[in-house]
Every structure is written in structure tokens, then in C-alpha cells.
Write a protein that holds these residues in place. Structure first.
Motif, PDB file in Angstrom:
ATOM      1  N   THR A  59      -6.993  -0.363   0.625  1.00  0.00           N
ATOM      2  CA  THR A  59      -6.297  -0.759   1.620  1.00  0.00           C
ATOM      3  C   THR A  59      -5.090  -1.740   1.114  1.00  0.00           C
ATOM      4  N   MET A  60      -5.094  -2.434   0.163  1.00  0.00           N
ATOM      5  CA  MET A  60      -3.949  -3.335  -0.451  1.00  0.00           C
ATOM      6  C   MET A  60      -3.112  -2.518  -1.071  1.00  0.00           C
ATOM      7  N   MET A  61      -3.461  -1.511  -1.867  1.00  0.00           N
ATOM      8  CA  MET A  61      -2.630  -0.538  -2.487  1.00  0.00           C
ATOM      9  C   MET A  61      -1.880   0.362  -1.497  1.00  0.00           C
ATOM     10  N   LEU A  62      -2.418   0.908  -0.405  1.00  0.00           N
ATOM     11  CA  LEU A  62      -1.575   1.871   0.465  1.00  0.00           C
ATOM     12  C   LEU A  62      -0.588   0.609   1.177  1.00  0.00           C
ATOM     13  N   GLY A  63      -1.045  -0.454   1.718  1.00  0.00           N
ATOM     14  CA  GLY A  63      -0.304  -1.285   2.461  1.00  0.00           C
ATOM     15  C   GLY A  63       0.842  -2.009   1.601  1.00  0.00           C
ATOM     16  N   SER A  64       0.695  -2.436   0.308  1.00  0.00           N
ATOM     17  CA  SER A  64       1.719  -2.818  -0.406  1.00  0.00           C
ATOM     18  C   SER A  64       2.738  -1.949  -0.812  1.00  0.00           C
ATOM     19  N   PHE A  65       2.082  -0.616  -1.150  1.00  0.00           N
ATOM     20  CA  PHE A  65       2.971   0.520  -1.502  1.00  0.00           C
ATOM     21  C   PHE A  65       3.890   0.851  -0.437  1.00  0.00           C
ATOM     22  N   SER A  66       3.745   0.772   0.735  1.00  0.00           N
ATOM     23  CA  SER A  66       4.445   1.032   1.884  1.00  0.00           C
ATOM     24  C   SER A  66       5.604   0.280   1.998  1.00  0.00           C
ATOM     25  N   LEU A  67       5.618  -1.118   1.995  1.00  0.00           N
ATOM     26  CA  LEU A  67       6.747  -2.078   1.835  1.00  0.00           C
ATOM     27  C   LEU A  67       7.416  -1.748   0.605  1.00  0.00           C
ATOM     28  N   THR A  68       6.911  -1.784  -0.551  1.00  0.00           N
ATOM     29  CA  THR A  68       7.671  -1.830  -1.856  1.00  0.00           C
ATOM     30  C   THR A  68       8.405  -0.292  -1.845  1.00  0.00           C
ATOM     31  N   GLY A  69       7.729   0.565  -1.424  1.00  0.00           N
ATOM     32  CA  GLY A  69       8.474   1.979  -1.301  1.00  0.00           C
ATOM     33  C   GLY A  69       9.472   2.036  -0.704  1.00  0.00           C
ATOM     34  N   ASP A  70       9.699   1.267   0.579  1.00  0.00           N
ATOM     35  CA  ASP A  70      10.961   1.305   1.530  1.00  0.00           C
ATOM     36  C   ASP A  70      11.966   0.251   0.682  1.00  0.00           C
ATOM     37  N   PHE A  73       0.392  -6.820   3.292  1.00  0.00           N
ATOM     38  CA  PHE A  73       1.838  -6.827   3.806  1.00  0.00           C
ATOM     39  C   PHE A  73       2.466  -8.144   2.796  1.00  0.00           C
ATOM     40  N   LEU A  74       1.675  -9.232   3.000  1.00  0.00           N
ATOM     41  CA  LEU A  74       1.984 -10.579   2.285  1.00  0.00           C
ATOM     42  C   LEU A  74       2.377  -9.845   0.761  1.00  0.00           C
ATOM     43  N   ILE A  75       1.674  -9.239   0.064  1.00  0.00           N
ATOM     44  CA  ILE A  75       1.738  -8.729  -1.095  1.00  0.00           C
ATOM     45  C   ILE A  75       3.028  -7.818  -1.184  1.00  0.00           C
ATOM     46  N   GLY A  76       3.126  -6.855  -0.327  1.00  0.00           N
ATOM     47  CA  GLY A  76       4.330  -6.125  -0.496  1.00  0.00           C
ATOM     48  C   GLY A  76       5.690  -6.526  -0.121  1.00  0.00           C
ATOM     49  N   THR A  77       5.611  -7.830   0.658  1.00  0.00           N
ATOM     50  CA  THR A  77       6.906  -8.537   0.867  1.00  0.00           C
ATOM     51  C   THR A  77       7.413  -9.287  -0.351  1.00  0.00           C
ATOM     52  N   LEU A  78       6.481  -9.903  -1.123  1.00  0.00           N
ATOM     53  CA  LEU A  78       6.709 -10.617  -2.191  1.00  0.00           C
ATOM     54  C   LEU A  78       7.057  -9.760  -3.584  1.00  0.00           C
ATOM     55  N   ALA A  79       6.306  -8.513  -3.558  1.00  0.00           N
ATOM     56  CA  ALA A  79       6.672  -7.701  -4.764  1.00  0.00           C
ATOM     57  C   ALA A  79       8.049  -6.859  -4.730  1.00  0.00           C
TER      58      ALA A  79
END
Length: 273
Positions: A66-77, A154-160
Motif C-alpha cells: 500500500t505504501m509503495m502504490l500510494g506514494s508512487f501515485s503522488l510522486t508520479g504526478d 500520501f504523507l510520504i508522497g507529499t513530502l517526497a
């Protein structure tokens, strides 16, 4: 609301086109069939060594996935410029984050439902199906982990800033919350006066979504005694008729606070450019 639905619909389409999603689908389906074989070694009902193994295996796999798919979704954008394009439209950050959360939740819960459905069908045909109560509780436990850790992702994806940072942060966060947590808890509690231990356990358990979901599942399976006397209040509380409702309230509060923090950070980054 229409913006939220549009973002969610886009996320569902992208999610089901993502090769990572199908890789995790195959892995989780295989994983559920392995659990079914474990179940075949003895009729599992209530809390047992096999049930504990099942809980731990689910706890190791689903949060990381879950953490990989979720964070990749935001950083991919961020990386492919999709967010730069979307931010030129009158799209609120709240609608964007909530829409992506809703869309990814549907994708991830579909993966979990497929894995459980496949193992249920195979188990029923082979005569080695899970006990109904255990099956429902494991499914609920899995769905809870997905929803809580998606907010963390999402918290990770926002910061990364990119996928590489998201990957390293997601693995580090997963290791801290799932693998290293018991050792850290023992080390920390050993330094505290005895009277502080029970309040500290309660606070630390609420702060860790993996531990919160695990404690609830273990107690509901009837294994509260293995947690030790420090968790006596938790066992008493969850066994009460209001225990499930209270757990849902705690989980929702945790989810909204974490997702709200991600939304605030995303909006702050948007204003700063």
C-alpha cells in the motif's frame, strides 16, 4: 464534489493500468493460497499459532504494498508533470487528495477482495476453507491496514520529490512501524517507571496503525491473553459491545488526521510553487 469524482475516476483507470497493481495482485493471490495451505494443516478457528502466522504475514505484505502504490501515485504526478497541468485548473488540493485516496482505495481493496475471493473459492472446492469468523476477521483486518496505510503513503508522497525518495521512505517507514516496532517498544518501556508503562502502551499503540489493527484482530480472535497484563484494559474494552464501534472511531480519527496532514502539506507546497 464533481472534481473529486473526476480525480477518483482517473485514479481508478490509472490504477488498473499500472503493472505494479497486477504484480501485487498476483503476489497477494499467491500469498492467500499459501495461507490457505497453512489453514489446511488444521481447522483454524479463533486465535492459534496458525492464525497468528496469518496475521503477521498479512501485516508484512499489505502495508508495504500500500505504501509503495500510494506514494508512487503522488510522486508520479509530480515527475511526469500531471500535477503541474492539473494545478492550472480550479481544482482544490482537498478534492485532488481525497479523489486520489478514494480511487486508490478502490484499486487496493479490489486486489484484497480478489485474493480473498480466490482463496475462498479454492478452499471451498478443496474442502479446506477458512472458518467463516476467521475469514471475515482476516478480511476486515486486511481492509483496515490498506485504508490506514494509504493515508501514511500520501504523507510520504507529499513530502517526497520523486519515486526514488518515495521508495526509500516507504520502506523505512514500513520497517519502523511493522518490523522494528516490537523491539523499540520493549527497549523504550524498559526505561520507564512501572506506573508509566500502561499509559505509554496505550498512547504508542494508537500512534501505530499496524499495532492498532493487530491488537484489535488478536483480541477479537480470542487471543487477548497472549498480549500480557499490560493490555488488560484493551482486552476488556474491545470485548465490550461498544468495542468495535470505538475501534472504528479511533481508526477514522487516525485516518483523517494523517490524510489531513498530507492535504495541508500538499496545499502549502502548492502555494510556495
Amino acid at each position: 464534489m464533481s472534481h473529486l469524482a473526476t480525480v477518483a475516476s482517473r485514479e481508478i483507470r490509472l490504477g488498473f493500468r499500472n503493472p505494479w497493481a497486477y504484480s501485487f495482485l498476483g503476489l497477494f493471490s499467491l500469498f492467500m493460497l499459501i495461507l490457505l495451505l497453512l489453514n489446511a494443516q488444521g481447522y483454524v478457528q479463533g486465535y492459534s499459532g496458525i492464525t497468528a502466522t496469518m496475521l503477521n504475514l498479512i501485516l508484512y505484505l499489505l502495508p508495504l504494498m500500500t505504501m509503495m502504490l500510494g506514494s508512487f501515485s503522488l510522486t508520479g504526478d509530480k515527475e511526469d508533470g500531471s500535477w503541474e497541468l492539473l494545478s492550472t485548473y480550479p481544482l482544490a488540493s482537498t478534492a485532488y487528495i481525497a479523489g486520489k485516496y478514494a480511487g486508490l482505495s478502490i484499486v487496493l481493496l479490489s486486489i484484497v477482495a480478489f485474493g480473498f475471493g480466490l482463496s475462498g473459492i479454492v478452499g471451498a472446492l478443496a474442502g479446506i476453507a477458512f472458518a467463516y469468523d476467521t475469514y471475515v476477521l482476516l478480511l476486515t483486518f486486511s481492509a483496515t491496514l490498506v485504508l490506514l496505510f494509504l493515508a501514511v503513503s500520501f504523507l510520504i508522497g507529499t513530502l517526497a520529490r520523486n519515486r526514488w525518495q518515495a521508495l526509500t521512505t516507504a520502506v523505512a517507514g514500513w520497517f519502523f512501524l511493522v518490523i522494528a516496532w516490537p523491539a523499540l517498544l520493549i527497549a523504550l518501556l524498559g526505561l520507564m517507571p512501572y506506573g508509566w508503562i500502561k499509559p505509554a502502551i496505550s498512547v504508542l499503540t494508537v500512534l501505530n496503525p499496524a499495532e492498532l489493527a493487530r491488537i484489535f484482530a488478536v483480541i477479537k480472535l480470542g487471543g487477548g491473553a497472549v498480549l500480557g497484563p499490560e493490555y488488560y484494559e484493551w482486552v476488556t474494552w474491545i470485548h465490550q459491545p461498544s468495542g468495535t464501534f470505538g475501534f472504528i472511531v479511533f481508526a477514522l480519527m487516525w485516518l483523517f488526521v494523517t490524510a489531513g496532514a498530507a492535504n495541508w502539506l500538499w496545499e502549502r507546497g502548492r502555494r510556495r510553487g
